[in-house]
Write a protein that holds these residues in place. Structure first.
Motif, short mmCIF file in Angstrom:
data_model
loop_
_atom_site.label_atom_id
_atom_site.label_comp_id
_atom_site.label_asym_id
_atom_site.label_seq_id
_atom_site.Cartn_x
_atom_site.Cartn_y
_atom_site.Cartn_z
N SER A 8 0.81 -1.22 0.00
CA SER A 8 0.00 0.00 0.00
C SER A 8 0.84 1.27 0.00
O SER A 8 0.28 2.36 -0.02
CB SER A 8 -0.95 -0.01 1.20
OG SER A 8 -0.20 -0.01 2.39
N VAL A 9 2.16 1.16 -0.03
CA VAL A 9 3.03 2.33 0.03
C VAL A 9 2.74 3.31 -1.12
O VAL A 9 2.71 4.51 -0.92
CB VAL A 9 4.52 1.90 0.02
CG1 VAL A 9 5.43 3.10 -0.12
CG2 VAL A 9 4.84 1.12 1.26
N GLY A 10 2.47 2.80 -2.32
CA GLY A 10 2.25 3.66 -3.47
C GLY A 10 0.80 3.96 -3.76
O GLY A 10 0.47 4.42 -4.84
N ASP A 11 -0.09 3.72 -2.81
CA ASP A 11 -1.51 3.94 -3.06
C ASP A 11 -1.81 5.42 -3.25
O ASP A 11 -1.18 6.29 -2.65
CB ASP A 11 -2.35 3.40 -1.90
CG ASP A 11 -2.30 1.89 -1.81
OD1 ASP A 11 -1.84 1.24 -2.76
OD2 ASP A 11 -2.73 1.36 -0.77
N ILE A 12 -2.82 5.68 -4.07
CA ILE A 12 -3.30 7.03 -4.35
C ILE A 12 -4.62 7.19 -3.58
O ILE A 12 -5.45 6.28 -3.61
CB ILE A 12 -3.57 7.21 -5.85
CG1 ILE A 12 -2.31 6.94 -6.66
CG2 ILE A 12 -4.14 8.60 -6.15
CD1 ILE A 12 -2.58 6.75 -8.15
N PRO A 13 -4.84 8.31 -2.91
CA PRO A 13 -6.13 8.46 -2.22
C PRO A 13 -7.28 8.52 -3.22
O PRO A 13 -7.16 9.12 -4.29
CB PRO A 13 -6.01 9.79 -1.48
CG PRO A 13 -4.68 10.34 -1.79
CD PRO A 13 -3.96 9.43 -2.73
N PHE A 14 -8.39 7.88 -2.87
CA PHE A 14 -9.60 8.01 -3.69
C PHE A 14 -10.08 9.46 -3.60
O PHE A 14 -9.91 10.12 -2.58
CB PHE A 14 -10.69 7.06 -3.19
CG PHE A 14 -10.47 5.63 -3.59
CD1 PHE A 14 -10.87 5.17 -4.84
CD2 PHE A 14 -9.85 4.74 -2.73
CE1 PHE A 14 -10.68 3.85 -5.21
CE2 PHE A 14 -9.64 3.42 -3.09
CZ PHE A 14 -10.06 2.97 -4.34
N ALA A 15 -10.69 9.95 -4.68
CA ALA A 15 -11.12 11.34 -4.76
C ALA A 15 -12.24 11.67 -3.77
O ALA A 15 -12.31 12.79 -3.27
CB ALA A 15 -11.57 11.68 -6.17
N VAL A 16 -13.11 10.72 -3.55
CA VAL A 16 -14.21 10.90 -2.61
C VAL A 16 -14.27 9.69 -1.69
O VAL A 16 -13.76 8.62 -2.01
CB VAL A 16 -15.57 11.09 -3.33
CG1 VAL A 16 -15.59 12.37 -4.14
CG2 VAL A 16 -15.91 9.90 -4.19
N ARG A 17 -14.88 9.89 -0.56
CA ARG A 17 -15.03 8.78 0.39
C ARG A 17 -16.20 7.92 -0.05
O ARG A 17 -17.33 8.40 -0.21
CB ARG A 17 -15.29 9.33 1.79
CG ARG A 17 -15.43 8.25 2.80
CD ARG A 17 -15.47 8.79 4.23
NE ARG A 17 -15.61 7.65 5.11
CZ ARG A 17 -16.77 7.23 5.58
NH1 ARG A 17 -17.88 7.89 5.30
NH2 ARG A 17 -16.82 6.17 6.37
N ILE A 18 -15.92 6.64 -0.28
CA ILE A 18 -16.95 5.67 -0.66
C ILE A 18 -16.93 4.58 0.41
O ILE A 18 -16.05 3.72 0.40
CB ILE A 18 -16.67 5.08 -2.06
CG1 ILE A 18 -16.45 6.18 -3.09
CG2 ILE A 18 -17.81 4.15 -2.47
CD1 ILE A 18 -15.89 5.69 -4.41
#
Length: 160
Positions: A8-18
């Motif tokens: 998960s080190v390179g994960d991108i945040p999701f734009a909205v909370r789902i």
């Protein structure tokens, strides 16, 4: 083709909370130029009675990946799923990676495809999906609710 599922080190945040995506633990890995990748590390509660990933979890993974591929070319718009067809090739086990791409788009529609591969690169499922681009505008007789924006995403519009 190896489908390694990085940490998960390179994960991108999701734009909205789902909340449902959070419940499943999906991790956005790539989201640009008409393509998206989402990693999924299934937990015991995501399995069916055969101890393999439940088809509903796989379909959600594909739906979210294809929606992100559609949105990657116009992030100020949301998308809603119009149609989705999924084919299951073999049981999905262990860490999974969904890859999706935008095949064609019009002003209002996106046509996508995606697949799920396991850590050894075996094709587990394939899907096609049609999405409609939408804005969050009020309409007569309909309430528009604020999005559950992700704190890290800078207020980008919704996805599936």
């Amino acid at each position: 083709m190896e489908a390694s599922v990085p940490s998960s080190v390179g994960d991108i945040p999701f734009a909205v909370r789902i909340p449902f995506v959070e419940l499943l633990g999906l991790r956005l890995r790539r989201w640009e130029d008409g393509e998206a990748e989402i990693a999924f590390d299934p937990a015991p509660q995501h399995l069916n009675s055969f101890d393999v990933v439940h088809g509903g979890a796989s379909m959600t993974l594909l739906d979210v990946a294809m929606a992100h591929a559609a949105r990657s070319v116009q992030r100020d718009m949301g998308v809603v799923t119009i149609e989705m067809k999924t084919t299951f090739m073999q049981a999905a086990k262990g860490p999974l990676l969904a890859r999706a791409r935008l095949l064609h788009r019009t002003a209002t529609m996106a046509f996508t495809e995606g697949d799920i591969r396991d850590a050894e690169g075996r094709l587990c499922a394939h899907a096609t999906g049609t999405f409609r681009y939408v804005r969050r505008l009020p309409a007569p007789g309909r309430d528009v609710h604020d999005l559950n924006r992700s704190a890290d995403a800078g207020g980008i519009a919704p996805t599936d």
